[in-house]
Motif scaffolding. Structure first.
Motif, short mmCIF file in Angstrom:
data_model
loop_
_atom_site.label_atom_id
_atom_site.label_comp_id
_atom_site.label_asym_id
_atom_site.label_seq_id
_atom_site.Cartn_x
_atom_site.Cartn_y
_atom_site.Cartn_z
N MET A 118 -21.55 111.04 6.93
CA MET A 118 -21.85 111.74 5.69
C MET A 118 -23.23 111.33 5.20
N ALA A 119 -24.07 112.31 4.98
CA ALA A 119 -25.43 112.05 4.51
C ALA A 119 -25.69 112.87 3.26
N SER A 120 -26.76 112.51 2.57
CA SER A 120 -27.15 113.22 1.34
C SER A 120 -25.96 113.38 0.41
N LEU A 121 -25.25 112.30 0.21
CA LEU A 121 -24.02 112.36 -0.59
C LEU A 121 -24.31 112.72 -2.03
N LYS A 122 -23.37 113.48 -2.60
CA LYS A 122 -23.47 113.94 -3.96
C LYS A 122 -22.31 113.36 -4.77
N VAL A 123 -22.48 113.35 -6.07
CA VAL A 123 -21.41 112.84 -6.93
C VAL A 123 -20.12 113.62 -6.68
N GLU A 124 -20.25 114.91 -6.44
CA GLU A 124 -19.07 115.75 -6.22
C GLU A 124 -18.39 115.51 -4.88
N ASP A 125 -18.96 114.66 -4.04
CA ASP A 125 -18.28 114.26 -2.80
C ASP A 125 -17.26 113.15 -3.05
N THR A 126 -17.22 112.63 -4.26
CA THR A 126 -16.26 111.58 -4.60
C THR A 126 -14.84 112.09 -4.42
N ALA A 127 -14.07 111.38 -3.61
CA ALA A 127 -12.71 111.81 -3.28
C ALA A 127 -12.06 110.76 -2.38
N VAL A 128 -10.78 110.94 -2.17
CA VAL A 128 -10.09 110.22 -1.10
C VAL A 128 -10.19 111.08 0.16
N TYR A 129 -10.64 110.49 1.23
CA TYR A 129 -10.84 111.20 2.49
C TYR A 129 -9.71 110.85 3.46
N TYR A 130 -9.13 111.90 4.04
CA TYR A 130 -7.97 111.74 4.91
C TYR A 130 -8.28 112.25 6.31
N CYS A 131 -7.83 111.52 7.28
CA CYS A 131 -7.87 111.94 8.66
C CYS A 131 -6.56 112.66 8.99
N HIS A 132 -6.64 113.70 9.79
CA HIS A 132 -5.46 114.52 10.11
C HIS A 132 -5.52 114.90 11.58
N ALA A 133 -4.38 114.80 12.24
CA ALA A 133 -4.26 115.21 13.64
C ALA A 133 -3.25 116.35 13.75
N HIS A 134 -3.60 117.33 14.56
CA HIS A 134 -2.73 118.50 14.71
C HIS A 134 -2.64 118.91 16.17
N PHE A 135 -1.40 119.14 16.62
CA PHE A 135 -1.17 119.70 17.95
C PHE A 135 0.14 120.48 17.92
N LEU A 136 0.09 121.76 18.19
CA LEU A 136 1.27 122.65 18.11
C LEU A 136 1.88 122.48 16.72
N SER A 137 3.12 122.04 16.65
CA SER A 137 3.78 121.92 15.36
C SER A 137 3.70 120.51 14.79
N ARG A 138 2.93 119.66 15.40
CA ARG A 138 2.86 118.26 14.98
C ARG A 138 1.63 118.04 14.10
N ASP A 139 1.89 117.39 12.98
CA ASP A 139 0.82 117.05 12.04
C ASP A 139 1.00 115.61 11.60
N TYR A 140 -0.11 114.88 11.62
CA TYR A 140 -0.09 113.47 11.21
C TYR A 140 -1.25 113.20 10.27
N TRP A 141 -1.01 112.31 9.32
CA TRP A 141 -2.03 111.97 8.32
C TRP A 141 -2.27 110.47 8.29
N GLY A 142 -3.51 110.12 7.99
CA GLY A 142 -3.83 108.75 7.69
C GLY A 142 -3.53 108.46 6.23
N GLN A 143 -3.75 107.23 5.84
CA GLN A 143 -3.43 106.80 4.48
C GLN A 143 -4.55 107.13 3.49
N GLY A 144 -5.71 107.49 4.00
CA GLY A 144 -6.82 107.85 3.14
C GLY A 144 -7.76 106.69 2.87
N THR A 145 -9.02 107.02 2.63
CA THR A 145 -10.01 106.02 2.26
C THR A 145 -10.87 106.59 1.13
#
Length: 115
Positions: free
Chosen positions: A82-109
């Motif tokens: 992430m570059a040139s970050l803006k105040v509006e980029d403030t958030a919890v960021y989550y990683c997500h994996a998807h394959f067919l009907s499977r979805d997985y989430w991280g805990q967020g950072t």
């Protein structure tokens, strides 16, 4: 079952950069489409970047040209530079994996961008 662990979040001033990592374990990483979402306070979670298992990438308009998603299948890791970050980029960021009907989430950072 896939376990996802994000890291690299933190506080940065506007205009700065951060690199998020998401380490995956428990499955064949290369078959998954990997995504980064974010959720700001009071807002819905939004998809901001995707790297498909074939390697193609897509970005939300809000981050296009500033964020870069990449993956290292040998290390079972997906990154979000992430570059040139803006105040509006403030958030919890989550990683997500998807394959067919499977979805997985991280805990967020948490990413906090100050002016």
């Amino acid at each position: 079952q896939v376990q996802l662990v994000e890291s690299g979040g933190g506080s940065v001033q506007a205009g700065g950069s951060l690199r998020l990592s998401c380490a995956a374990s428990g499955a064949t990483f290369s078959i998954y489409d990997m995504n980064w979402y974010r959720q700001a306070p009071g807002k819905q979670r939004e998809l901001i970047a995707t790297t498909a298992r074939g390697g193609s990438t897509n970005y939300a308009e809000s981050v296009k040209g500033r964020f870069t998603i990449s993956r290292d299948n040998a290390k079972n890791t997906v990154f979000l530079q992430m570059a040139s970050l803006k105040v509006e980029d403030t958030a919890v960021y989550y990683c997500h994996a998807h394959f067919l009907s499977r979805d997985y989430w991280g805990q967020g950072t948490q990413v906090t961008v100050s002016s």
